[in-house]
Design an enzyme around this catalytic site. Structure first.
Site, PDB file in Angstrom:
ATOM      1  N   GLU A   1      -8.594   6.897   7.219  1.00 38.66           N
ATOM      2  CA  GLU A   1      -7.245   6.690   6.685  1.00 38.66           C
ATOM      3  C   GLU A   1      -6.238   7.055   7.775  1.00 38.66           C
ATOM      4  OE1 GLU A   1      -6.539   7.600   2.691  1.00 38.66           O
ATOM      5  OE2 GLU A   1      -4.357   7.517   2.872  1.00 38.66           O
TER       6      GLU A   1
ATOM      7  N   GLU B   1       0.079  11.952  -4.944  1.00 36.69           N
ATOM      8  CA  GLU B   1      -0.196  10.533  -4.706  1.00 36.69           C
ATOM      9  C   GLU B   1      -1.413  10.059  -5.504  1.00 36.69           C
ATOM     10  OE1 GLU B   1      -0.292  10.203  -0.363  1.00 36.69           O
ATOM     11  OE2 GLU B   1       1.859   9.782  -0.412  1.00 36.69           O
TER      12      GLU B   1
ATOM     13  N   ARG C   1      13.436  13.288  -2.893  1.00 32.57           N
ATOM     14  CA  ARG C   1      12.062  13.611  -2.498  1.00 32.57           C
ATOM     15  C   ARG C   1      11.887  14.873  -1.652  1.00 32.57           C
ATOM     16  NH1 ARG C   1       7.405   9.695   0.105  1.00 32.57           N
ATOM     17  NH2 ARG C   1       6.351  11.348   1.245  1.00 32.57           N
TER      18      ARG C   1
ATOM     19  N   LYS D   1       3.166  20.513   5.040  1.00 29.51           N
ATOM     20  CA  LYS D   1       3.558  19.634   6.149  1.00 29.51           C
ATOM     21  C   LYS D   1       4.787  20.208   6.843  1.00 29.51           C
ATOM     22  CE  LYS D   1       1.608  15.313   4.413  1.00 29.51           C
ATOM     23  NZ  LYS D   1       1.683  13.844   4.338  1.00 29.51           N
TER      24      LYS D   1
ATOM     25  N   ASP E   1       7.569  13.528   5.205  1.00 29.66           N
ATOM     26  CA  ASP E   1       6.228  13.069   5.527  1.00 29.66           C
ATOM     27  C   ASP E   1       6.089  12.642   6.979  1.00 29.66           C
ATOM     28  OD1 ASP E   1       3.659  12.229   5.421  1.00 29.66           O
ATOM     29  OD2 ASP E   1       4.008  10.472   4.183  1.00 29.66           O
TER      30      ASP E   1
ATOM     31  N   GLU F   1       0.991   8.195  12.638  1.00 32.23           N
ATOM     32  CA  GLU F   1       1.281   7.258  11.554  1.00 32.23           C
ATOM     33  C   GLU F   1       2.684   6.664  11.655  1.00 32.23           C
ATOM     34  OE1 GLU F   1       0.637   8.938   7.689  1.00 32.23           O
ATOM     35  OE2 GLU F   1       1.357   7.141   6.656  1.00 32.23           O
TER      36      GLU F   1
ATOM     37  N   TRP G   1       8.589   5.244  -3.760  1.00 31.73           N
ATOM     38  CA  TRP G   1       8.169   6.434  -3.011  1.00 31.73           C
ATOM     39  C   TRP G   1       9.281   7.445  -2.750  1.00 31.73           C
ATOM     40  CZ3 TRP G   1       2.953   6.715  -2.417  1.00 31.73           C
ATOM     41  CH2 TRP G   1       2.249   5.521  -2.605  1.00 31.73           C
TER      42      TRP G   1
HETATM   43  O1  GCW Z   1       1.730  10.075   4.867  1.00 28.70           O
HETATM   44  C1  GCW Z   1       0.914   9.910   3.766  1.00 28.70           C
HETATM   45  C2  GCW Z   1      -0.084   8.880   4.184  1.00 28.70           C
HETATM   46  C3  GCW Z   1      -1.300   8.872   3.318  1.00 28.70           C
HETATM   47  C4  GCW Z   1      -1.876  10.286   3.275  1.00 28.70           C
HETATM   48  C5  GCW Z   1      -0.815  11.228   2.723  1.00 28.70           C
HETATM   49  C6  GCW Z   1      -1.267  12.687   2.702  1.00 28.70           C
HETATM   50  C7  GCW Z   1      -4.151  10.959   3.153  1.00 28.70           C
HETATM   51  O2  GCW Z   1       0.554   7.622   4.199  1.00 28.70           O
HETATM   52  O3  GCW Z   1      -2.215   7.965   3.884  1.00 28.70           O
HETATM   53  O4  GCW Z   1      -3.064  10.357   2.537  1.00 28.70           O
HETATM   54  O5  GCW Z   1       0.325  11.163   3.536  1.00 28.70           O
HETATM   55  O6  GCW Z   1      -0.886  13.423   3.598  1.00 28.70           O
HETATM   56  O7  GCW Z   1      -1.972  13.085   1.800  1.00 28.70           O
END
Ligand code: GCW
Length: 614
Positions: free
Chosen positions: A116, A242, A292, A316, A321, A349, A476
């Site tokens: 992923e 998610e 968010r 995080k 994100d 990403e 989202w």
């Molecule tokens: O940024 C998002 C990603 C998902 C990821 C999620 C996470 C593994 O697009 O692909 O899933 O974060 O951190 O859980």
């Protein structure tokens, strides 16, 4: 299974094949002998092994160097010494202790062999729904990690779906134990991601954390896993995030969910890493109340003090994100009584997907500067590795893995220093130039991609390339709400009041236009296009300028790389040159799409009359 063998990465002076060693000390001895021979060094070095500490000292006594430490400390010391010698530096005498006791790489590998958000080929570990790996390559992988002190890996994707949940059951468990044995001499411990809902598919028939059957079921799982892998570092869980199941399904809190799993691990000394990436991913874009970045704090800050001492909340670095630019997550400031892990993402990403060059250490430095004293207790990063020949898809993206290891060990990010160290080891004949490329790269990308802290102007799903409204009407929760005169979300007291989640000094810095750093302006403020910035330019002109400059600077990076032909191995030169070709294309696309978007919205032309597509 036959895989590409992988490049020697930043350790080209060591032989590709690693002599087997059953312990860190044995491995250290053979690596030392091989390294000194390859470097034609006549330095006398002795290892003094005592205990199981990670720390080590490098001392000089009567002309002989001594590396003194536990297992795996002596192995780390060996790599530190060899890397210094390889760079032609004097012996790095000193005492070395890691800042974080656990320095983890999170692989998001699926058991079918896919990864992923993987940008470097397939999984190094899995294929055909089982563990299947090239042993020699895993040795090289483990050596690479150990050489920068990474001491834990979580193998599988945080999105755990059957059959991946079977990793902790026989017969997969045997394979897992085999891998743990292979990694142990390198000082690397395993973790696995587990599915919170798993007991609902087994005898308990539910995953309610307060059910005694569920508790007993997990306790038994842990016991079986630890019987095979006594030094497993623990479990990682993505729950109520998610669409992954979690305690909320049963009306239980995250503390109840996490503590239940932590108690199963406790008798074995395991840690439970519980990710805090929890937000409403089914938001209506018309809803202006829900914001968010506020979500993680709202979920977890009130639970401070309720988590067991072997629960670690994995957070995080930013509140959204892994965008190109975000402020620090306020949650990292809000949990004084809870163990915390800072989560970074090496997988690019949102930062060019290992096609575009993006050296991340400066971004981390920015985050570290906003952390409270003490910051986090542990550190983790999503892996950027795959079975691709170059490990990362982009040969230069390995610098991010190297810098992560160094950052995690020292507890601080020193972008220039780590870039120089890495480049000097990897490409000794072009180290200065490559260091410059690395250090310039994030600023170039930031200029041509999302402006001034906006984020999410990417193509939906793939997250590569520009799409200014790709997420604007989506579920989202990532909106910029651009209209003909303004853009951005007011996150201050007059707006969503997200800033109230920060301690006062950060809150004030972000709320005031005069102190909010430009790079975060549109993260915290809604501004008119004609708003004047500190340097006198209008917001819109700044956006235009950045995008024109960014695309041009991407071409300059490419040109600088092409100059290096003959000074890096030819196959590396060719591979990276192809990446730069794609990057230049991507940068042009970003420039034209973003500039055109804002021109069409605002009707305001570029002051310098450069080409925008009306
Ligand atoms: O940024 C998002 C990603 C998902 C990821 C999620 C996470 C593994 O697009 O692909 O899933 O974060 O951190 O859980």
């Amino acid at each position: 299974m036959k895989q590409a063998s992988g490049t020697p990465a930043w350790l080209p002076f060591l032989p590709m094949d690693i002599p087997a060693g059953n312990s860190s000390a044995q491995l250290a001895r053979s690596e030392l002998a091989a390294g000194l021979a390859a470097l034609a060094s006549s330095q006398r070095v002795e290892l003094e092994v005592k205990g199981a500490d990670e720390g080590y000292d490098i001392l000089l006594r009567e002309g002989t160097l001594h590396i003194r430490g536990g297992e795996p400390g002596v192995l780390y010391g060996t790599y530190t010494l060899l890397q210094a010698l390889a760079r032609g530096e004097p012996a790095p005498l000193g005492n070395y202790r890691p800042r974080y006791p656990l320095r983890m790489l999170n692989h998001w590998d699926n058991m079918d062999g896919s990864v992923e958000r993987g940008y470097a080929g397939g999984s190094l570990f899995f294929n055909n729904n089982r563990l299947a790996y090239d042993q020699a390559r895993i040795h090289r992988y483990a050596r690479m990690l150990a050489s920068v002190g990474i001491n834990a890996i979580c193998l599988n994707n945080v999105n755990v779906r059957p059959p991946m949940d079977g990793l902790i059951l026989p017969p997969q468990l045997d394979d897992l134990a085999g891998l743990a044995n292979l990694l142990r001499p390198y000082g690397i411990r395993l973790l696995v991601c587990v599915d919170f809902a798993m007991p609902a598919r087994h005898e308990p028939g539910t995953a309610d954390p307060l059910s005694p059957q569920v508790q007993a079921w997990w306790a038994l799982r842990a016991k079986q896993v630890y019987a095979r892998i006594p030094d497993l570092a623990g479990f990682v869980v993505k729950a109520d995030s998610e669409h992954r199941p979690g305690p909320h399904t049963y009306g239980r809190s995250h503390a109840q969910g996490a503590n239940m799993l932590a108690r199963a691990l406790k008798p074995h000394g395991g840690l439970l890493f519980w990710r805090c990436f929890v937000y409403n991913c089914r938001q209506d874009w018309r809803d202006r109340q829900t914001d968010r970045p506020k979500a993680a704090y709202e979920h977890y800050a009130p639970l401070d003090g309720q988590f067991d001492d072997n629960v670690v909340l994995q957070i995080k670095s930013g509140p959204v994100d892994f965008q190109v630019r975000e402020p620090v997550s306020p949650l990292l400031h809000a949990l004084p009584q809870t163990k915390k892990a800072l989560e970074l993402q090496l997988a690019q990403e949102y930062t060019g997907q290992q096609i575009d060059l993006f050296y991340q250490a400066a971004q981390w430095q920015d985050i570290f500067r906003q952390l409270p004293p003490g910051g986090a207790d542990y550190i983790a990063a999503v892996s950027n590795l795959g079975d691709d020949e170059s490990w990362c898809g982009h040969d230069l993206a390995l610098a991010n893995l190297y810098a992560f290891g160094r950052t995690a060990w020292r507890g601080e990010s020193l972008p220039g220093r780590y870039a120089m160290e890495w480049a000097a080891l990897s490409f000794p004949e072009a180290a200065g130039e490559i260091t410059k490329l690395l250090l310039a790269s994030p600023h170039v990308y930031e200029k041509y991609a999302a402006p001034l802290g906006l984020g999410f102007m990417v193509n939906p799903q793939t997250h590569y390339g520009p799409s200014p409204e790709g997420y604007e009407y989506a579920l989202w929760g990532t909106y910029h709400r651009a209209n003909h005169e303004a853009i951005g979300i007011d996150r201050g007291p007059e707006g969503t009041n997200f800033t109230a989640q920060y301690p006062l000094h950060l809150r004030q810095r972000f709320e005031r236009l005069t102190t909010c750093p430009d790079r975060l302006l549109l993260f915290f403020h809604r501004l008119r296009y004609d708003q004047r910035l500190a340097d006198g330019r209008s917001l819109l002109q700044r956006i235009y300028d950045d995008h024109f400059e960014g695309a041009q600077e991407a071409e300059a990076l490419q040109a600088a790389w092409l100059e290096l032909a003959g000074r890096v191995p030819p196959e590396v030169h060719a591979r990276v040159a192809r990446r730069f070709e794609m990057q230049v294309q991507n940068a042009r696309e970003w420039r034209d799409v973003i500039n055109t978007y804002f021109y069409r919205k605002s009707g305001i032309p570029d002051e310098q009359g450069r080409l925008i597509h009306p």
